[in-house]
Enzyme design. Structure first.
Site, short mmCIF file in Angstrom:
data_model
loop_
_atom_site.label_atom_id
_atom_site.label_comp_id
_atom_site.label_asym_id
_atom_site.label_seq_id
_atom_site.Cartn_x
_atom_site.Cartn_y
_atom_site.Cartn_z
N HIS A 55 9.68 2.87 -6.71
CA HIS A 55 9.89 2.88 -8.15
C HIS A 55 9.02 3.95 -8.80
O HIS A 55 8.27 4.66 -8.13
CB HIS A 55 9.64 1.49 -8.75
CG HIS A 55 8.24 0.98 -8.61
ND1 HIS A 55 7.20 1.41 -9.42
CD2 HIS A 55 7.70 0.05 -7.78
CE1 HIS A 55 6.09 0.79 -9.08
NE2 HIS A 55 6.36 -0.05 -8.08
N CYS A 91 4.10 -1.49 -3.45
CA CYS A 91 5.28 -0.62 -3.44
C CYS A 91 4.87 0.84 -3.26
O CYS A 91 3.69 1.17 -3.24
CB CYS A 91 6.04 -0.78 -4.74
SG CYS A 91 6.71 -2.44 -4.99
#
Length: 176
Positions: free
Chosen positions: A123, A135
């Site tokens: 992301h 992430c």
């Protein structure tokens, strides 16, 4: 796609990125903030249709009630769920732009092992060098370009050799 100490190597280019505040870990656990070592497949692409155009024909829109369960005690652990949802979760339709475009990996999915860690997404980053909760995050324009170049099944390789390294502005460095 291969994570390196300098960034993500993909399609002959080095893409600056950030990783989890817990660095790279082979023994990823829920809440440790680590990016798991291993070979992860791309399994989905989500986007905010109220903010950006559909990035690929296989992308799915993020709706107002879409959530991601991180509740280790719920059967929906590490799956997309819809509000109302009583378990611990993360909103996918965030007020900030971090999840305007989300690339989903198969980390601990679709049959999650409880406590092993919920979703690992690719992301947008908050800012260069700011770590994630596990992430892999990119500059907006880089994330959009990567989304154009991938397809379901594309591999994200986080080498075991990076285990014990910590997040930095480029990608990862040796832990203290």
């Amino acid at each position: 796609m291969v994570l390196t100490p300098e960034g993500l190597r993909f399609r002959g280019r080095l893409w600056p990125c950030t990783i989890g505040r817990g660095g790279v870990r082979a023994d990823k656990r829920e809440g440790d903030g680590a990016t798991p070592a291993g070979v992860h497949r791309i399994v989905g692409l989500l986007y905010r249709p109220d903010r950006i155009a559909r990035p690929a024909d296989w992308a799915e829109p993020i709706g107002p009630s879409d959530l991601w369960s991180d509740d280790v005690d719920d059967e929906a652990y590490n799956l997309m769920v819809r509000a109302p949802y009583a378990g611990s979760h993360e909103m996918l339709r965030r007020p900030d732009p971090l999840y305007d475009l989300v690339i989903l990996t198969d980390w601990n999915w679709p049959r999650a092992e409880r406590g092993r860690g919920s979703a690992i997404f690719l992301h947008r980053w908050r800012r260069p060098g700011f770590p994630t909760a596990g992430c892999v995050a990119f500059r907006r324009d880089h994330l959009h370009r990567i989304a154009e170049l991938i397809h379901p099944g594309t591999r994200l390789i986080v080498p075991q050799a990076l285990d014990g390294r910590r997040a930095t502005g480029g990608a990862v460095r040796r832990g203290d």
